[in-house]
Design a protein around this motif. Structure first.
Motif, PDB file in Angstrom:
ATOM      1  N   LEU A  11      18.674  42.316  30.621  1.00  0.00           N
ATOM      2  CA  LEU A  11      19.396  41.483  31.581  1.00  0.00           C
ATOM      3  C   LEU A  11      20.608  40.818  30.928  1.00  0.00           C
ATOM      4  CD1 LEU A  11      19.390  40.353  34.482  1.00  0.00           C
ATOM      5  CD2 LEU A  11      18.048  38.443  33.618  1.00  0.00           C
ATOM      6  N   GLY A  12      20.437  40.319  29.719  1.00  0.00           N
ATOM      7  CA  GLY A  12      21.550  39.687  29.012  1.00  0.00           C
ATOM      8  C   GLY A  12      22.666  40.670  28.704  1.00  0.00           C
ATOM      9  N   MET A  13      22.298  41.882  28.294  1.00  0.00           N
ATOM     10  CA  MET A  13      23.313  42.901  28.019  1.00  0.00           C
ATOM     11  C   MET A  13      24.031  43.309  29.301  1.00  0.00           C
ATOM     12  SD  MET A  13      21.611  45.219  24.967  1.00  0.00           S
ATOM     13  CE  MET A  13      21.016  46.383  26.119  1.00  0.00           C
ATOM     14  N   TRP A  14      23.292  43.415  30.400  1.00  0.00           N
ATOM     15  CA  TRP A  14      23.911  43.765  31.677  1.00  0.00           C
ATOM     16  C   TRP A  14      24.900  42.688  32.113  1.00  0.00           C
ATOM     17  CZ3 TRP A  14      24.079  41.604  36.561  1.00  0.00           C
ATOM     18  CH2 TRP A  14      24.568  42.426  37.563  1.00  0.00           C
ATOM     19  N   LEU A  15      24.528  41.431  31.952  1.00  0.00           N
ATOM     20  CA  LEU A  15      25.427  40.339  32.322  1.00  0.00           C
ATOM     21  C   LEU A  15      26.686  40.318  31.460  1.00  0.00           C
ATOM     22  CD1 LEU A  15      22.943  37.408  33.059  1.00  0.00           C
ATOM     23  CD2 LEU A  15      24.400  38.619  34.688  1.00  0.00           C
ATOM     24  N   SER A  16      26.547  40.597  30.179  1.00  0.00           N
ATOM     25  CA  SER A  16      27.726  40.595  29.316  1.00  0.00           C
ATOM     26  C   SER A  16      28.671  41.747  29.659  1.00  0.00           C
ATOM     27  CB  SER A  16      27.313  40.644  27.843  1.00  0.00           C
ATOM     28  OG  SER A  16      26.687  41.857  27.553  1.00  0.00           O
ATOM     29  N   VAL A  17      28.127  42.917  29.969  1.00  0.00           N
ATOM     30  CA  VAL A  17      28.967  44.046  30.377  1.00  0.00           C
ATOM     31  C   VAL A  17      29.644  43.753  31.711  1.00  0.00           C
ATOM     32  CG1 VAL A  17      28.895  46.464  31.132  1.00  0.00           C
ATOM     33  CG2 VAL A  17      27.711  45.768  29.053  1.00  0.00           C
ATOM     34  N   ALA A  18      28.917  43.176  32.660  1.00  0.00           N
ATOM     35  CA  ALA A  18      29.497  42.842  33.960  1.00  0.00           C
ATOM     36  C   ALA A  18      30.610  41.804  33.815  1.00  0.00           C
ATOM     37  CB  ALA A  18      28.410  42.328  34.905  1.00  0.00           C
ATOM     38  N   ALA A  19      30.414  40.816  32.963  1.00  0.00           N
ATOM     39  CA  ALA A  19      31.447  39.800  32.748  1.00  0.00           C
ATOM     40  C   ALA A  19      32.685  40.401  32.096  1.00  0.00           C
ATOM     41  CB  ALA A  19      30.886  38.664  31.890  1.00  0.00           C
ATOM     42  N   ALA A  20      32.500  41.316  31.141  1.00  0.00           N
ATOM     43  CA  ALA A  20      33.641  41.956  30.489  1.00  0.00           C
ATOM     44  C   ALA A  20      34.422  42.821  31.473  1.00  0.00           C
ATOM     45  CB  ALA A  20      33.154  42.799  29.317  1.00  0.00           C
ATOM     46  N   MET A  21      33.716  43.538  32.342  1.00  0.00           N
ATOM     47  CA  MET A  21      34.393  44.360  33.338  1.00  0.00           C
ATOM     48  C   MET A  21      35.149  43.507  34.345  1.00  0.00           C
ATOM     49  SD  MET A  21      31.588  47.360  33.938  1.00  0.00           S
ATOM     50  CE  MET A  21      32.474  48.074  35.287  1.00  0.00           C
ATOM     51  N   LEU A  22      34.542  42.413  34.772  1.00  0.00           N
ATOM     52  CA  LEU A  22      35.211  41.512  35.706  1.00  0.00           C
ATOM     53  C   LEU A  22      36.457  40.905  35.070  1.00  0.00           C
ATOM     54  CD1 LEU A  22      35.212  40.024  38.415  1.00  0.00           C
ATOM     55  CD2 LEU A  22      33.801  38.266  37.353  1.00  0.00           C
ATOM     56  N   TRP A  23      36.374  40.497  33.817  1.00  0.00           N
ATOM     57  CA  TRP A  23      37.530  39.941  33.112  1.00  0.00           C
ATOM     58  C   TRP A  23      38.657  40.975  33.039  1.00  0.00           C
ATOM     59  CZ3 TRP A  23      39.702  41.301  28.333  1.00  0.00           C
ATOM     60  CH2 TRP A  23      40.663  40.421  27.862  1.00  0.00           C
ATOM     61  N   GLY A  24      38.332  42.220  32.743  1.00  0.00           N
ATOM     62  CA  GLY A  24      39.342  43.262  32.663  1.00  0.00           C
ATOM     63  C   GLY A  24      40.001  43.537  34.002  1.00  0.00           C
ATOM     64  N   VAL A  25      39.212  43.598  35.059  1.00  0.00           N
ATOM     65  CA  VAL A  25      39.767  43.844  36.393  1.00  0.00           C
ATOM     66  C   VAL A  25      40.668  42.686  36.812  1.00  0.00           C
ATOM     67  CG1 VAL A  25      39.157  44.011  38.836  1.00  0.00           C
ATOM     68  CG2 VAL A  25      37.956  45.386  37.154  1.00  0.00           C
ATOM     69  N   ARG A  27      42.303  40.688  34.904  1.00  0.00           N
ATOM     70  CA  ARG A  27      43.509  40.719  34.076  1.00  0.00           C
ATOM     71  C   ARG A  27      44.507  41.745  34.607  1.00  0.00           C
ATOM     72  NH1 ARG A  27      43.650  42.310  27.750  1.00  0.00           N
ATOM     73  NH2 ARG A  27      45.849  41.928  27.464  1.00  0.00           N
ATOM     74  N   ILE A  28      44.005  42.912  35.012  1.00  0.00           N
ATOM     75  CA  ILE A  28      44.875  43.946  35.567  1.00  0.00           C
ATOM     76  C   ILE A  28      45.460  43.493  36.899  1.00  0.00           C
ATOM     77  CG2 ILE A  28      44.870  46.268  36.574  1.00  0.00           C
ATOM     78  CD1 ILE A  28      42.842  47.014  34.372  1.00  0.00           C
ATOM     79  N   VAL A  29      44.640  42.892  37.747  1.00  0.00           N
ATOM     80  CA  VAL A  29      45.111  42.435  39.057  1.00  0.00           C
ATOM     81  C   VAL A  29      46.179  41.366  38.897  1.00  0.00           C
ATOM     82  CG1 VAL A  29      44.401  41.141  41.105  1.00  0.00           C
ATOM     83  CG2 VAL A  29      43.067  43.079  40.338  1.00  0.00           C
ATOM     84  N   ARG A  30      45.971  40.436  37.964  1.00  0.00           N
ATOM     85  CA  ARG A  30      46.956  39.380  37.730  1.00  0.00           C
ATOM     86  C   ARG A  30      48.288  39.954  37.259  1.00  0.00           C
ATOM     87  NH1 ARG A  30      44.759  36.207  33.518  1.00  0.00           N
ATOM     88  NH2 ARG A  30      42.734  36.566  34.403  1.00  0.00           N
ATOM     89  N   ARG A  31      48.237  41.011  36.462  1.00  0.00           N
ATOM     90  CA  ARG A  31      49.464  41.598  35.925  1.00  0.00           C
ATOM     91  C   ARG A  31      50.245  42.352  36.994  1.00  0.00           C
ATOM     92  NH1 ARG A  31      49.074  44.831  30.456  1.00  0.00           N
ATOM     93  NH2 ARG A  31      48.771  42.704  29.762  1.00  0.00           N
ATOM     94  N   HIS A  32      49.564  42.932  37.973  1.00  0.00           N
ATOM     95  CA  HIS A  32      50.222  43.793  38.953  1.00  0.00           C
ATOM     96  C   HIS A  32      50.468  43.132  40.303  1.00  0.00           C
ATOM     97  CE1 HIS A  32      50.252  47.339  36.483  1.00  0.00           C
ATOM     98  NE2 HIS A  32      49.009  47.083  36.123  1.00  0.00           N
TER      99      HIS A  32
END
Length: 59
Positions: A11-25, A27-32
């Motif tokens: 569960l902890g690993m899943w949450l960390s991956v989900a948070a990293a993906m959300l941060w990346g998305v 960041r891309i949305v803010r740039r474009h």
């Protein structure tokens, strides 16, 4: 390793991956995205003026 510890680790690993993906998305949305909340005068000042191209040999 107990079953509870394995589930918590998964569960902890899943949450960390989900948070990293959300941060990346985000960041891309803010740039474009374009700033829609600014008035048109501010947008006109923010964009540099384009100069006409001069071709070789043209006077």
């Amino acid at each position: 390793m107990s079953l509870t510890m394995a589930i918590l680790l998964l569960l902890g690993m899943w949450l960390s991956v989900a948070a990293a993906m959300l941060w990346g998305v985000l960041r891309i949305v803010r740039r474009h995205t374009h700033p829609h909340h600014l008035p048109p005068q501010a947008l006109a000042k923010a964009q540099p003026l384009r100069r006409a191209r001069r071709h070789a040999g043209a006077h």
